[in-house]
Design an enzyme around this catalytic site. Structure first.
Site, PDB file in Angstrom:
ATOM      1  N   SER A   1      34.383  40.492  42.657  1.00 30.97           N
ATOM      2  CA  SER A   1      35.223  39.760  41.697  1.00 30.97           C
ATOM      3  C   SER A   1      35.430  38.335  42.178  1.00 30.97           C
ATOM      4  O   SER A   1      35.976  38.109  43.264  1.00 30.97           O
ATOM      5  CB  SER A   1      36.577  40.443  41.554  1.00 30.97           C
ATOM      6  OG  SER A   1      37.473  39.537  40.941  1.00 30.97           O
TER       7      SER A   1
ATOM      8  N   HIS B   1      31.546  40.024  38.787  1.00 28.44           N
ATOM      9  CA  HIS B   1      32.692  40.440  37.971  1.00 28.44           C
ATOM     10  C   HIS B   1      33.578  39.219  37.713  1.00 28.44           C
ATOM     11  O   HIS B   1      34.114  38.612  38.648  1.00 28.44           O
ATOM     12  CB  HIS B   1      33.458  41.533  38.722  1.00 28.44           C
ATOM     13  CG  HIS B   1      34.588  42.139  37.948  1.00 28.44           C
ATOM     14  ND1 HIS B   1      34.416  43.116  36.990  1.00 28.44           N
ATOM     15  CD2 HIS B   1      35.921  41.903  37.999  1.00 28.44           C
ATOM     16  CE1 HIS B   1      35.589  43.466  36.495  1.00 28.44           C
ATOM     17  NE2 HIS B   1      36.526  42.744  37.085  1.00 28.44           N
TER      18      HIS B   1
ATOM     19  N   ASP C   1      36.890  37.802  36.100  1.00 22.93           N
ATOM     20  CA  ASP C   1      38.218  38.198  35.625  1.00 22.93           C
ATOM     21  C   ASP C   1      38.824  37.083  34.775  1.00 22.93           C
ATOM     22  O   ASP C   1      39.267  36.065  35.294  1.00 22.93           O
ATOM     23  CB  ASP C   1      39.127  38.497  36.825  1.00 22.93           C
ATOM     24  CG  ASP C   1      38.832  39.853  37.433  1.00 22.93           C
ATOM     25  OD1 ASP C   1      38.729  40.838  36.670  1.00 22.93           O
ATOM     26  OD2 ASP C   1      38.695  39.940  38.662  1.00 22.93           O
TER      27      ASP C   1
ATOM     28  N   MET D   1      41.736  35.805  32.521  1.00 17.18           N
ATOM     29  CA  MET D   1      43.174  36.091  32.310  1.00 17.18           C
ATOM     30  C   MET D   1      43.809  34.959  31.518  1.00 17.18           C
ATOM     31  O   MET D   1      43.551  33.775  31.797  1.00 17.18           O
ATOM     32  CB  MET D   1      43.891  36.207  33.646  1.00 17.18           C
ATOM     33  CG  MET D   1      43.299  37.253  34.567  1.00 17.18           C
ATOM     34  SD  MET D   1      44.318  37.446  36.034  1.00 17.18           S
ATOM     35  CE  MET D   1      43.272  38.526  37.016  1.00 17.18           C
TER      36      MET D   1
ATOM     37  N   HIS E   1      35.446  40.786  32.410  1.00 18.34           N
ATOM     38  CA  HIS E   1      36.617  41.657  32.218  1.00 18.34           C
ATOM     39  C   HIS E   1      37.692  40.816  31.537  1.00 18.34           C
ATOM     40  O   HIS E   1      38.313  39.968  32.183  1.00 18.34           O
ATOM     41  CB  HIS E   1      37.038  42.167  33.607  1.00 18.34           C
ATOM     42  CG  HIS E   1      38.304  42.955  33.627  1.00 18.34           C
ATOM     43  ND1 HIS E   1      38.978  43.242  34.797  1.00 18.34           N
ATOM     44  CD2 HIS E   1      39.025  43.526  32.628  1.00 18.34           C
ATOM     45  CE1 HIS E   1      40.050  43.955  34.512  1.00 18.34           C
ATOM     46  NE2 HIS E   1      40.115  44.122  33.212  1.00 18.34           N
TER      47      HIS E   1
ATOM     48  N   MET F   1      41.088  40.080  30.248  1.00 18.73           N
ATOM     49  CA  MET F   1      42.509  40.458  30.296  1.00 18.73           C
ATOM     50  C   MET F   1      43.256  39.446  29.442  1.00 18.73           C
ATOM     51  O   MET F   1      43.965  38.573  29.926  1.00 18.73           O
ATOM     52  CB  MET F   1      43.003  40.455  31.753  1.00 18.73           C
ATOM     53  CG  MET F   1      42.459  41.635  32.547  1.00 18.73           C
ATOM     54  SD  MET F   1      42.540  41.370  34.338  1.00 18.73           S
ATOM     55  CE  MET F   1      41.020  40.462  34.577  1.00 18.73           C
TER      56      MET F   1
ATOM     57  N   MET G   1      41.219  50.890  35.687  1.00 19.96           N
ATOM     58  CA  MET G   1      41.947  50.002  36.600  1.00 19.96           C
ATOM     59  C   MET G   1      42.675  50.834  37.648  1.00 19.96           C
ATOM     60  O   MET G   1      43.404  51.775  37.316  1.00 19.96           O
ATOM     61  CB  MET G   1      42.971  49.154  35.834  1.00 19.96           C
ATOM     62  CG  MET G   1      42.383  48.111  34.902  1.00 19.96           C
ATOM     63  SD  MET G   1      41.209  46.975  35.675  1.00 19.96           S
ATOM     64  CE  MET G   1      42.236  46.178  36.923  1.00 19.96           C
TER      65      MET G   1
ATOM     66  N   GLY H   1      46.032  41.513  36.956  1.00 21.49           N
ATOM     67  CA  GLY H   1      46.715  40.220  37.076  1.00 21.49           C
ATOM     68  C   GLY H   1      46.428  39.531  38.391  1.00 21.49           C
ATOM     69  O   GLY H   1      46.265  38.320  38.425  1.00 21.49           O
ATOM     70  N   PHE H   2      46.338  40.318  39.456  1.00 24.95           N
ATOM     71  CA  PHE H   2      46.188  39.694  40.775  1.00 24.95           C
ATOM     72  C   PHE H   2      45.254  40.505  41.666  1.00 24.95           C
ATOM     73  O   PHE H   2      45.227  41.738  41.565  1.00 24.95           O
ATOM     74  CB  PHE H   2      47.552  39.574  41.465  1.00 24.95           C
ATOM     75  CG  PHE H   2      48.494  38.699  40.684  1.00 24.95           C
ATOM     76  CD1 PHE H   2      48.500  37.324  40.882  1.00 24.95           C
ATOM     77  CD2 PHE H   2      49.332  39.241  39.720  1.00 24.95           C
ATOM     78  CE1 PHE H   2      49.336  36.507  40.132  1.00 24.95           C
ATOM     79  CE2 PHE H   2      50.172  38.431  38.959  1.00 24.95           C
ATOM     80  CZ  PHE H   2      50.175  37.062  39.175  1.00 24.95           C
ATOM     81  N   GLY H   3      44.563  39.791  42.544  1.00 25.01           N
ATOM     82  CA  GLY H   3      43.764  40.456  43.563  1.00 25.01           C
ATOM     83  C   GLY H   3      44.671  40.864  44.720  1.00 25.01           C
ATOM     84  O   GLY H   3      45.851  40.488  44.771  1.00 25.01           O
TER      85      GLY H   3
ATOM     86  N   ASP I   1      38.283  49.250  39.472  1.00 24.66           N
ATOM     87  CA  ASP I   1      38.646  47.862  39.774  1.00 24.66           C
ATOM     88  C   ASP I   1      40.077  47.784  40.303  1.00 24.66           C
ATOM     89  O   ASP I   1      41.019  48.124  39.595  1.00 24.66           O
ATOM     90  CB  ASP I   1      38.513  47.050  38.471  1.00 24.66           C
ATOM     91  CG  ASP I   1      38.806  45.571  38.642  1.00 24.66           C
ATOM     92  OD1 ASP I   1      39.041  45.123  39.774  1.00 24.66           O
ATOM     93  OD2 ASP I   1      38.780  44.863  37.618  1.00 24.66           O
TER      94      ASP I   1
ATOM     95  N   GLY J   1      37.296  42.444  45.212  1.00 25.13           N
ATOM     96  CA  GLY J   1      37.576  41.026  45.386  1.00 25.13           C
ATOM     97  C   GLY J   1      37.907  40.730  46.814  1.00 25.13           C
ATOM     98  O   GLY J   1      37.052  40.325  47.612  1.00 25.13           O
TER      99      GLY J   1
HETATM  100  C1  DX5 Z   1      42.794  42.500  38.855  1.00 23.74           C
HETATM  101  C2  DX5 Z   1      41.330  42.186  38.637  1.00 23.74           C
HETATM  102  C3  DX5 Z   1      40.455  42.650  39.728  1.00 23.74           C
HETATM  103  C4  DX5 Z   1      40.786  42.049  41.072  1.00 23.74           C
HETATM  104  C5  DX5 Z   1      40.315  42.934  42.162  1.00 23.74           C
HETATM  105  O1  DX5 Z   1      43.495  42.060  37.756  1.00 23.74           O
HETATM  106  O2  DX5 Z   1      40.868  42.761  37.448  1.00 23.74           O
HETATM  107  O3  DX5 Z   1      39.095  42.458  39.416  1.00 23.74           O
HETATM  108  O4  DX5 Z   1      40.214  40.791  41.238  1.00 23.74           O
HETATM  109  O5  DX5 Z   1      40.712  42.363  43.368  1.00 23.74           O
HETATM  110  P1  DX5 Z   1      40.949  43.251  44.659  1.00 23.74           P
HETATM  111  O6  DX5 Z   1      39.641  43.861  44.990  1.00 23.74           O
HETATM  112  O7  DX5 Z   1      41.423  42.256  45.645  1.00 23.74           O
HETATM  113  O8  DX5 Z   1      41.989  44.277  44.291  1.00 23.74           O
HETATM  114 ZN    ZN Z   2      38.640  42.856  37.017  1.00 22.48          ZN
END
Ligand code: DX5
Ligand code: ZN
Length: 224
Positions: A16, A41, A43, A45, A74, A76, A146, A151-153, A184, A206
């Site tokens: 990601s 991937h 993301d 948002m 993806h 969001m 999910m 929202g966040f990594g 994910d 990610g």
């Molecule tokens: C979360 C994203 C993921 C995220 C994964 O909203 O959809 O793709 O980047 O990051 P990690 O692997 O750090 O959880």
């Molecule tokens: Zn994602």
């Protein structure tokens, strides 16, 4: 004489780019490609469907020029039906949309993506049941489960979602459907073992890839 049996893993790794340095996105994607990534991937948002804002159509268009790897987008965002087709035209190979964002329009949005020429997928949040996407499974090239709230990594893996991965695999095989099952959120060398055992074959990661000193080794370890 010993026979060399090479079993090629059918697991695909999708780093990601949420965890990338956005000021050098081109280099980051080239580096992931050289490190053995199978997909990129992306993301997307919008600050409404989730509490964060990343990038949009132009990023996909520009990345399309520098990599041949499939771009796994993806979305969001609210009203994905308004933008999905433009992501396909920008070069997305796969567009996934959230059941929670689509509601009644999920089937039509998936059809729209397919008709625009890309693979389509439905996504469910950790608290959304499989029943929310069951009727559209025959349309899906991919199902994304999910394992964190989007929202966040860098969040912690929610192990409860593994039951949904198993259920989806069972429903797919019972109906002779061949969608990929992607997972994910919070995936690292430890959690990936459970995800694969449950039936996920496309692995998004990610932070565990971007934090690794050796990204190629991290990708190899996830693929197993
Ligand atoms: C979360 C994203 C993921 C995220 C994964 O909203 O959809 O793709 O980047 O990051 P990690 O692997 O750090 O959880
Ligand atoms: Zn994602």
């Amino acid at each position: 004489m010993t026979m060399q049996t090479q079993t090629k893993s059918n697991v695909k790794i999708a780093p990601s780019i949420l965890s990338a340095d956005f000021s050098k996105m081109g280099e980051e994607v080239k580096n992931l490609e050289e490190s053995g990534a199978d997909l990129i991937h992306c993301d997307v948002m919008d600050g409404v469907f989730v509490n964060n804002i990343t990038f949009g159509i132009k990023m996909v268009e520009d990345l399309r020029k520098i990599t041949k790897l499939p771009l796994d987008c993806h979305l969001m965002i609210v009203h994905p039906e308004k933008y999905a087709e433009r992501f396909v035209r920008a070069g997305a190979d796969i567009v996934t949309v959230h059941a929670e964002a689509c509601g009644e329009t999920l089937k039509d949005t998936l059809m729209l993506i397919k008709n625009a020429g890309a693979k389509c997928g439905a996504v469910i949040n950790p608290d959304t049941p499989v029943s929310a996407i069951e009727s559209v499974l025959p349309l899906c090239d991919m199902v994304l489960v999910m394992s964190v709230f989007p929202g966040f990594g860098g969040q912690k893996f929610i192990g409860d979602v593994l039951n949904k991965v198993r259920d989806i695999r069972r429903i797919l095989s019972k109906n002779n459907l061949h969608a990929d099952v992607e997972i994910d959120g919070g995936i690292n060398a430890e959690t990936v073992v459970f995800a694969k055992e449950a039936g996920a074959n496309v692995i998004v990661a990610g932070s565990s890839i971007f934090k690794a000193a050796d990204r190629a080794a991290a990708i190899r370890a996830l693929r197993g």
